[in-house]
Design a protein around this motif. Structure first.
Motif, PDB file in Angstrom:
ATOM      1  N   MET A   1      17.314  30.496 -24.085  1.00 17.95           N
ATOM      2  CA  MET A   1      18.241  29.940 -23.625  1.00 17.95           C
ATOM      3  C   MET A   1      18.326  29.756 -22.313  1.00 17.95           C
ATOM      4  N   GLY A   2      17.765  30.849 -21.552  1.00 21.00           N
ATOM      5  CA  GLY A   2      17.844  31.015 -20.259  1.00 21.00           C
ATOM      6  C   GLY A   2      16.934  29.859 -19.598  1.00 21.00           C
ATOM      7  N   ASN A   3      15.815  30.133 -20.148  1.00 22.55           N
ATOM      8  CA  ASN A   3      14.883  28.869 -19.551  1.00 22.55           C
ATOM      9  C   ASN A   3      15.306  27.212 -19.910  1.00 22.55           C
ATOM     10  N   LEU A   4      15.816  27.324 -20.735  1.00 21.43           N
ATOM     11  CA  LEU A   4      16.279  25.966 -21.046  1.00 21.43           C
ATOM     12  C   LEU A   4      17.617  25.453 -20.133  1.00 21.43           C
ATOM     13  N   SER A   5      18.337  26.573 -20.293  1.00 17.79           N
ATOM     14  CA  SER A   5      19.742  26.267 -19.216  1.00 17.79           C
ATOM     15  C   SER A   5      19.289  25.942 -17.707  1.00 17.79           C
ATOM     16  N   ALA A   6      18.205  26.494 -17.333  1.00 13.85           N
ATOM     17  CA  ALA A   6      17.590  26.471 -15.827  1.00 13.85           C
ATOM     18  C   ALA A   6      16.809  25.118 -15.815  1.00 13.85           C
ATOM     19  N   LEU A   7      16.139  24.707 -16.928  1.00 11.59           N
ATOM     20  CA  LEU A   7      15.301  23.469 -16.741  1.00 11.59           C
ATOM     21  C   LEU A   7      16.489  22.500 -16.930  1.00 11.59           C
ATOM     22  N   LEU A   8      17.485  22.401 -17.615  1.00 14.25           N
ATOM     23  CA  LEU A   8      18.674  21.518 -17.773  1.00 14.25           C
ATOM     24  C   LEU A   8      19.349  21.379 -16.420  1.00 14.25           C
ATOM     25  N   ALA A   9      19.641  22.456 -15.804  1.00 11.82           N
ATOM     26  CA  ALA A   9      20.305  22.631 -14.376  1.00 11.82           C
ATOM     27  C   ALA A   9      19.294  21.983 -13.486  1.00 11.82           C
ATOM     28  N   HIS A  10      18.008  22.137 -13.336  1.00 10.16           N
ATOM     29  CA  HIS A  10      17.353  21.363 -12.123  1.00 10.16           C
ATOM     30  C   HIS A  10      16.719  19.889 -12.532  1.00 10.16           C
ATOM     31  N   CYS A  11      16.790  19.710 -13.836  1.00  9.35           N
ATOM     32  CA  CYS A  11      16.369  18.224 -14.232  1.00  9.35           C
ATOM     33  C   CYS A  11      17.237  17.327 -14.983  1.00  9.35           C
ATOM     34  N   GLY A  12      16.865  15.934 -14.693  1.00  9.93           N
ATOM     35  CA  GLY A  12      17.606  15.172 -15.542  1.00  9.93           C
ATOM     36  C   GLY A  12      16.850  14.381 -16.639  1.00  9.93           C
ATOM     37  N   ARG A  13      17.317  13.501 -17.541  1.00 12.84           N
ATOM     38  CA  ARG A  13      16.470  13.093 -18.583  1.00 12.84           C
ATOM     39  C   ARG A  13      15.633  12.039 -17.971  1.00 12.84           C
ATOM     40  N   GLY A  14      14.320  12.109 -18.492  1.00 12.20           N
ATOM     41  CA  GLY A  14      13.106  11.255 -17.962  1.00 12.20           C
ATOM     42  C   GLY A  14      12.538  11.807 -16.937  1.00 12.20           C
ATOM     43  N   ASP A  15      12.976  13.161 -16.556  1.00 12.81           N
ATOM     44  CA  ASP A  15      12.121  13.917 -15.382  1.00 12.81           C
ATOM     45  C   ASP A  15      10.908  14.576 -16.074  1.00 12.81           C
ATOM     46  N   ARG A  16       9.902  14.925 -15.247  1.00 11.41           N
ATOM     47  CA  ARG A  16       8.683  15.431 -15.385  1.00 11.41           C
ATOM     48  C   ARG A  16       8.882  16.653 -15.142  1.00 11.41           C
ATOM     49  N   VAL A  17       8.241  17.598 -16.030  1.00 11.53           N
ATOM     50  CA  VAL A  17       8.217  18.987 -15.911  1.00 11.53           C
ATOM     51  C   VAL A  17       6.964  19.667 -16.243  1.00 11.53           C
ATOM     52  N   ILE A  18       6.337  20.261 -14.835  1.00 12.91           N
ATOM     53  CA  ILE A  18       4.941  20.456 -14.944  1.00 12.91           C
ATOM     54  C   ILE A  18       4.810  22.012 -15.149  1.00 12.91           C
ATOM     55  N   MET A  19       3.805  22.189 -16.230  1.00 10.42           N
ATOM     56  CA  MET A  19       3.810  23.567 -16.622  1.00 10.42           C
ATOM     57  C   MET A  19       2.366  23.589 -17.085  1.00 10.42           C
ATOM     58  N   GLY A  20       1.875  25.006 -17.541  1.00 11.92           N
ATOM     59  CA  GLY A  20       0.426  25.263 -18.071  1.00 11.92           C
ATOM     60  C   GLY A  20       0.750  24.960 -19.659  1.00 11.92           C
ATOM     61  N   ASP A  21      -0.272  24.714 -20.185  1.00 13.11           N
ATOM     62  CA  ASP A  21      -0.356  24.287 -21.539  1.00 13.11           C
ATOM     63  C   ASP A  21      -0.495  25.668 -22.490  1.00 13.11           C
ATOM     64  N   GLN A  22      -0.492  26.660 -21.859  1.00 13.76           N
ATOM     65  CA  GLN A  22      -0.270  27.944 -22.704  1.00 13.76           C
ATOM     66  C   GLN A  22       0.971  28.937 -22.548  1.00 13.76           C
TER      67      GLN A  22
END
Length: 356
Positions: free
Chosen positions: A73-94
């Motif tokens: 929930m912490g990670n998801l809440s942070a991503l929702l606060a940082h980004c909007g719908r359709g935004d690209r989130v860059i991360m490692g595939d592992q």
């Protein structure tokens, strides 16, 4: 300070190395929980939660913090606060966000994951990262809005991201005007392994999630930290996700003990993991990369052709030792609060018996 820290954890009588999430709260935590002063956290009136959040923010050198029920929930809440719908989130595939968080940012936030190949040391190639961070000018492209890192890196075996790598990622993010979010579920393991204060890690990121219920042994809870205006948005997202808690000071009380008493002892877990890794390396039929055993996670390969991983894990379980499969021939063992050096020696004897 460390009173009651050497209680052996047993899962139905077994030595449980499946994860550091199986820890039991220390006696000091239980006492603090029983005596916790509480109030309504959604109203901002729980004094114990307020104290925990202020303590964590000062410790990690961030403006504000918010308590959430779980790291996911912490990670998801942070991503929702940082980004909007359709935004690209860059991360490692592992990374954990990509593998183990049910695609929440995509399913609930409408974000597009942009996974990049993860090296064995948990890093992502900086040139690939720079290229991904620059995407979004073309109308055909989802705009890049966030870079996510993980430290320590779970699927890479608990490896620690070097400080100079974090600095380089931060520079790329600054050039692209993107924030960086750190999944720091085991960030204190990283700090202990590096021999630095935790703020030497968090200074390179805009937001961070830290877990209280893994190596720090609290029964539940994580924190998200960052700028005050960002944390205000995270609180809104936490509420939307059903994470607004009321008299949760009983949880926060254990978190305070975790931050005050359980960080330095992580070195004991690292030492036990090293003992385990060195012992496993001497057992025929097993393969382990000792250089990747940097904290409390030990990954090794079962190389006995006619012994299936499931059968091997079953043999361990029958003899009172629990480990976990990671796919293919890979097995994981995690040291944690409640596991002693004597337990590790016993585990090595059991493993030898199971492969012979």
């Amino acid at each position: 300070m460390y009173e009651g820290l050497h209680i052996v954890h047993r899962h139905h009588g077994a030595i449980d190395l499946r994860s550091d999430t199986v820890t039991l709260p220390s006696p000091a935590m239980r006492e603090a929980m029983a005596r916790a002063e509480v109030g309504d956290d959604v109203y901002g009136e729980d004094p114990t939660i307020n104290r925990l959040e202020e303590m964590a923010a000062a410790l990690l050198d961030k403006e504000a913090a918010v308590l959430v029920p779980s790291g996911t929930m912490g990670n998801l809440s942070a991503l929702l606060a940082h980004c909007g719908r359709g935004d690209r989130v860059i991360m490692g595939d592992q990374c954990h966000i990509y593998w183990y968080e049910a695609g929440g940012a995509s399913a609930l936030g409408g974000m597009a994951y942009h996974p990049l190949p993860t090296a064995a040391d948990g890093t992502v190639d900086l040139d690939l990262l720079r290229e991904a961070a620059s995407l979004g000018d073309d109308q055909h492209e989802a705009p890049s809005s966030l870079i996510c890192l993980e430290n320590t890196h779970n699927r890479c075996g608990g490896v620690v991201l070097p400080l100079d790598y974090l600095a380089e990622v931060a520079a790329i993010a600054q050039d692209a005007m993107l924030p960086v979010h750190l999944d720091g579920a085991r960030i204190f393991n990283a700090a202990v392994a590096l021999g630095v204060h935790v703020r030497e890690i968090t200074r390179h990121v805009d937001s961070v999630q830290i877990c209280l219920s893994k190596g720090l042994a609290a029964p539940v809870g994580s924190l998200v930290l960052g700028r005050a205006d960002f944390i205000a948005r995270v609180r809104g997202m936490r509420k939307m996700l059903g994470g607004g808690m009321r008299q949760a000071g009983v949880i926060a009380a254990a978190g305070i003990v975790a931050l005050e008493q359980m960080v330095d002892r992580l070195a004991e877990d690292h030492a036990n993991a090293r003992i385990l890794a060195l012992g496993l390396a001497e057992i025929p039929g097993l393969n382990i990369e000792l250089g990747r055993v940097q904290t409390n996670i030990v990954r090794f390969e079962l190389q006995i052709a006619d012994l299936r991983v499931e059968e091997f894990l079953g043999r361990l379980r029958q003899r009172g030792v629990l480990m976990g499969g990671m796919g293919g021939r890979t097995i994981r063992a995690v040291t944690h609060y409640g596991i002693s050096a004597a337990d590790i020696e016993h585990v090595l004897g059991v493993v030898r018996e199971c492969v012979e």
